[in-house]
Design an enzyme around this catalytic site. Structure first.
Site, PDB file in Angstrom:
ATOM      1  N   TYR A   1       0.840  -1.190   0.000  1.00 17.89           N
ATOM      2  CA  TYR A   1       0.000   0.000   0.000  1.00 17.89           C
ATOM      3  C   TYR A   1       0.881   1.247   0.000  1.00 17.89           C
ATOM      4  O   TYR A   1       1.169   1.850   1.041  1.00 17.89           O
ATOM      5  CB  TYR A   1      -0.912   0.018   1.223  1.00 17.89           C
ATOM      6  CG  TYR A   1      -1.900  -1.119   1.290  1.00 17.89           C
ATOM      7  CD1 TYR A   1      -2.197  -1.894   0.175  1.00 17.89           C
ATOM      8  CD2 TYR A   1      -2.550  -1.431   2.481  1.00 17.89           C
ATOM      9  CE1 TYR A   1      -3.107  -2.938   0.239  1.00 17.89           C
ATOM     10  CE2 TYR A   1      -3.462  -2.465   2.560  1.00 17.89           C
ATOM     11  CZ  TYR A   1      -3.727  -3.217   1.430  1.00 17.89           C
ATOM     12  OH  TYR A   1      -4.627  -4.257   1.516  1.00 17.89           O
TER      13      TYR A   1
ATOM     14  N   HIS B   1       0.539 -11.973   1.427  1.00 17.31           N
ATOM     15  CA  HIS B   1      -0.457 -11.190   0.694  1.00 17.31           C
ATOM     16  C   HIS B   1      -1.077 -11.986  -0.454  1.00 17.31           C
ATOM     17  O   HIS B   1      -2.289 -11.930  -0.681  1.00 17.31           O
ATOM     18  CB  HIS B   1       0.192  -9.912   0.161  1.00 17.31           C
ATOM     19  CG  HIS B   1      -0.772  -8.790  -0.045  1.00 17.31           C
ATOM     20  ND1 HIS B   1      -0.400  -7.475  -0.007  1.00 17.31           N
ATOM     21  CD2 HIS B   1      -2.104  -8.772  -0.301  1.00 17.31           C
ATOM     22  CE1 HIS B   1      -1.454  -6.698  -0.220  1.00 17.31           C
ATOM     23  NE2 HIS B   1      -2.493  -7.459  -0.410  1.00 17.31           N
TER      24      HIS B   1
ATOM     25  N   PRO C   1     -15.915  -5.520   2.074  1.00 15.96           N
ATOM     26  CA  PRO C   1     -17.210  -6.030   2.544  1.00 15.96           C
ATOM     27  C   PRO C   1     -18.407  -5.246   2.016  1.00 15.96           C
ATOM     28  O   PRO C   1     -19.545  -5.701   2.153  1.00 15.96           O
ATOM     29  CB  PRO C   1     -17.101  -5.893   4.072  1.00 15.96           C
ATOM     30  CG  PRO C   1     -16.165  -4.739   4.273  1.00 15.96           C
ATOM     31  CD  PRO C   1     -15.153  -4.880   3.169  1.00 15.96           C
TER      32      PRO C   1
ATOM     33  N   GLY D   1     -18.573  -4.427  -1.220  1.00 10.12           N
ATOM     34  CA  GLY D   1     -18.475  -4.573  -2.672  1.00 10.12           C
ATOM     35  C   GLY D   1     -17.661  -3.477  -3.307  1.00 10.12           C
ATOM     36  O   GLY D   1     -18.019  -2.978  -4.383  1.00 10.12           O
ATOM     37  N   ARG D   2     -16.540  -3.107  -2.655  1.00 10.42           N
ATOM     38  CA  ARG D   2     -15.654  -2.048  -3.136  1.00 10.42           C
ATOM     39  C   ARG D   2     -16.414  -0.734  -3.340  1.00 10.42           C
ATOM     40  O   ARG D   2     -16.180   0.013  -4.273  1.00 10.42           O
ATOM     41  CB  ARG D   2     -14.955  -2.474  -4.427  1.00 10.42           C
ATOM     42  CG  ARG D   2     -14.272  -3.830  -4.288  1.00 10.42           C
ATOM     43  CD  ARG D   2     -13.371  -4.156  -5.442  1.00 10.42           C
ATOM     44  NE  ARG D   2     -12.885  -5.539  -5.315  1.00 10.42           N
ATOM     45  CZ  ARG D   2     -11.760  -5.981  -5.819  1.00 10.42           C
ATOM     46  NH1 ARG D   2     -10.966  -5.167  -6.478  1.00 10.42           N
ATOM     47  NH2 ARG D   2     -11.406  -7.240  -5.683  1.00 10.42           N
ATOM     48  N   GLY D   3     -17.346  -0.506  -2.425  1.00  7.37           N
ATOM     49  CA  GLY D   3     -18.126   0.727  -2.466  1.00  7.37           C
ATOM     50  C   GLY D   3     -19.395   0.632  -3.283  1.00  7.37           C
ATOM     51  O   GLY D   3     -20.251   1.519  -3.205  1.00  7.37           O
TER      52      GLY D   3
END
Length: 321
Positions: free
Chosen positions: A66, A136, A216, A218-220
């Site tokens: 990240y 990862h 969680p 749905g990626r927004g």
């Protein structure tokens, strides 16, 4: 305030809901991967961390990957924080003992790389020991047993406490767990992403391995029923990877169909969707534990997300259906 729960059967306690720090690390200019502007400076991240712990969110999920490549280059010259781990360091130092840190090592999965990465993460985070350390992604070129042996050695050195893996198959989970008992598996899980329910969830329930659920909402896509896919920027994270599920015919209408139940509960569709996952995970994992990790760089959004936990305990089986 959120309660602490046992994630997995190895003794790890953490908050019922966490937060993933990807939005403060992977950035495009001054915007995150969803095209939103938040205060992702070191001071802004410190404020986010403090408000998280005030709300009972003590599980901070980050990763070496990240980071903003451009800011990383500038940072090498001007000593600026260029990754989520480095940005978190001052904020973590101010409230020692009030959090659990989970971070992830990218492939390759060989022993030397894994250990060097762990030492670097400890340095960047300003900690002596990482609470939960993940691989990862699975490295197909290195037997998972070799990677897990390195994890055992890091535990013996006192550099990590518990171990997880991300995006692994049933076979890999079994093999890894046999060498180094896993605390959790991290997978995408939401109303939009449910393929893990067939095999991954049952094996985790059987072996007593918890699940940390990323994306969680749905990626927004479950958070905004009016979102127009055609108006997303070219680099918007929701256009990448599995997010194709949200652009299929009829999918946006399915999200809008959640609005009636959400209004009955007095919450947004985002909170309802997150509450569904909490209850679904608790019921399916049979005590192994689930920790959803919605991501945001906005403290107010984080505090709103916390409402999903209490709502999940009042949802009925009819609501879930």
């Amino acid at each position: 305030m959120l309660k602490q729960l046992q994630l997995g059967k190895q003794g790890f306690s953490t908050s019922e809901q966490g937060i993933v720090m990807m939005s403060i690390g992977i950035t495009v200019g001054k915007k995150d991967l969803y095209g939103k502007k938040n205060d992702i400076t070191v001071n802004g991240v410190s404020t986010l961390i403090r408000r998280c712990t005030d709300a009972g969110v003590t599980h901070f999920d980050t990763a070496q990957a990240y980071k903003n490549l451009w800011s990383m280059f500038i940072g090498s010259w001007f000593f600026l924080a260029s990754s989520s781990e480095q940005k978190m360091k001052p904020g973590l130092a101010k409230i020692k003992g009030k959090w659990q840190i989970a971070t992830k090592v990218p492939p390759p999965g060989g022993k030397a790389h894994l250990k060097e990465s762990c030492y670097q993460s400890c340095k960047d985070l300003g900690v002596e020991c990482i609470d939960l350390y993940y691989l990862h992604r699975i490295d197909a070129k290195v037997p998972i047993e070799v990677t897990m042996e390195a994890m055992n050695e890091l535990i013996a050195e006192g550099k990590i406490k518990y171990v997880g893996i991300s995006e692994a198959s049933v076979s890999t989970i079994r093999r890894a767990h046999a060498v180094c008992p896993l605390t959790c598996v991290q997978m995408e899980w939401s109303l939009y992403a449910r393929d893990l329910e067939d095999e991954i969830v049952p094996i985790c329930a059987e072996l007593g391995i918890g699940i940390v659920a990323y994306a969680p909402m749905g990626r927004g896509m479950l958070a905004d029923t009016s979102l127009n896919l055609s108006k997303m920027g070219f680099m918007d994270f929701r256009k990448m990877g599995k997010v194709g599920y949200a652009s299929q015919d009829g999918e946006r209408q399915l999200v809008k169909s959640l609005e009636k139940l959400a209004k009955e509960k007095g919450v947004t569709t985002a909170i309802l969707s997150l509450a569904w996952l909490h209850k679904k995970g608790r019921d399916a994992l049979k005590g192994a534990g689930i920790v959803p990790i919605p991501g945001t760089g906005n403290p107010a959004h984080m505090e709103e997300n916390v409402k999903a936990v209490s709502l999940s305990y009042s949802l009925t089986d009819k609501d879930i259906q």
